[in-house]
Design a protein around this motif. Structure first.
Motif, PDB file in Angstrom:
ATOM      1  N   ILE A  74       0.866  -1.181   0.000  1.00  0.00           N
ATOM      2  CA  ILE A  74       0.000   0.000   0.000  1.00  0.00           C
ATOM      3  C   ILE A  74       0.897   1.224   0.000  1.00  0.00           C
ATOM      4  N   GLU A  79      -2.756   5.799  -3.270  1.00  0.00           N
ATOM      5  CA  GLU A  79      -3.781   4.998  -2.617  1.00  0.00           C
ATOM      6  C   GLU A  79      -4.498   5.758  -1.502  1.00  0.00           C
ATOM      7  N   GLY A 111      -5.176  -1.000  -6.633  1.00  0.00           N
ATOM      8  CA  GLY A 111      -3.845  -1.355  -6.158  1.00  0.00           C
ATOM      9  C   GLY A 111      -2.984  -1.757  -7.338  1.00  0.00           C
TER      10      GLY A 111
END
Length: 355
Positions: A74, A79, A111
């Motif tokens: 992440i 994001e 993602g």
């Protein structure tokens, strides 16, 4: 490949995207392979909210591969903006991840930093560790030419940084550093840290990472980088890379430039409209701002490289252990919701571990 990676068979044998496979690589009798296999994926469902959803994977077609995820990453930059619903409507198409499902703002399966092992598909790939620009999901089916081999000397956890290092590499193709240059990187987060770790390979006269947070400076100093507070940064730079995504950082970056020098802007501000100090001597000193974005190959290599070659080379750069410093923490896939919440509190790249 190490036993800790959880994969059997030879590592690093998958071909780069777009490359032709070896004879017989497409031998495949698995028309029903993966059909009925259940998978779990993370979906962003609203501002600051998300959930794990179950889905049934499609059957493998010829040339498809089934991948079991080992790690995904992440990134706090894009994001976090996606999580907040702050992707500008004008950029909805441009900012789609390659294998995104759903449309901005919500709900989206988003993602692009996944590392796994091929469990089924073309015989030449089975057992290989691969990187894929896929959302957070424990198993997935993709065309095999979407997979990039992970070199044997790159651990699976570190390989989640491939997309970040590709961004840093591309920035250097947008404004290539020269031997003897005086360079500053403003912003010591994930992207800025990756840029600095690549730049330290060059024979530079000076390289400083300018970062206001003392803890982050100490962390970067542990890799051997010269990390300094903004009031300690040296000016008259030939080249400055800005990656802080703040107005203050952008102002600092401009102030560090020497006459006729270049600022490479890596920050994406989303819907924000930052103010830049373009008055006073900005024009008389003939300063230049270059926007760098990974969706296009940097100008210096635009006619010599394609995205597949750039991504594959970025993976090889991750053999350097120093890149481990860019991973701030690790969480299990079951706790990915908490990991996303931590992004709002300033966490850097989070490694998501899959059982």
């Amino acid at each position: 490949m190490t036993a800790a990676d959880g994969a059997a068979g030879p590592a690093g044998r998958a071909r780069p995207a777009g490359a032709a496979g070896p004879a017989g690589a497409a031998e495949f009798d698995g028309a029903d392979a993966a059909a009925g296999v259940e998978a779990t994926a993370y979906w962003a469902t609203g501002p600051g909210a998300g959930e794990l959803r179950r889905e049934t994977l499609p059957a493998l077609g010829e040339g498809d591969a089934l991948v079991r995820t080992l790690y995904s990453g992440i990134s706090r930059g894009t994001e976090l903006l996606v999580r907040r619903g702050e992707v500008p409507p004008s950029q909805h198409d441009r900012m789609r991840a390659p294998l995104q499902v759903g449309d901005f703002p919500f709900p989206v399966k988003y993602g692009y930093l996944a590392v796994g092992v091929v469990e089924d598909g073309p015989a030449a790939l089975i057992g290989d560790r691969v990187f894929c620009l896929h959302p957070h999901q424990d198993r997935f089916v993709v065309p095999a030419d979407r997979l990039v081999p992970v070199p044997d000397d790159v651990p699976s956890r570190r390989a989640i940084l491939t997309g970040t290092v590709e961004t840093a590499l591309n920035a250097m193709w947008d404004a290539a550093p020269c031997a003897g240059d005086r360079i500053a990187v403003v912003g010591g987060g994930l992207v800025g840290g990756a840029v600095a770790l690549l730049l330290r390979r060059f024979p530079l006269a000076r390289l400083q990472v300018v970062e206001p947070d003392a803890g982050r400076r100490a962390h970067l100093a542990g890799t051997g980088l010269d990390a300094v507070a903004p009031d300690q940064a040296e000016s008259d730079c030939d080249l400055v890379f800005h990656a802080s995504a703040t107005e203050a950082g952008a102002a600092t970056a401009l102030s560090l430039l020497g006459d006729e020098a270049d600022l490479v802007e890596l920050s994406w501000f989303g819907q924000r409209a930052p103010r830049l100090p373009l008055g006073e001597d900005f024009h008389s000193r003939r300063l230049r701002i270059i926007a760098s974005q990974v969706s296009r190959i940097g100008a210096a290599r635009r006619h010599r490289r394609d995205p597949a070659a750039r991504l594959a080379f970025a993976l090889t750069l991750l053999a350097d252990d120093a890149f481990d410093a860019l991973i701030a923490s690790e969480s299990s896939f079951a706790d990915i919701g908490t990991a996303f919440a931590d992004l709002d509190n300033g966490a850097g790249c989070v490694a998501i571990r899959y059982a």
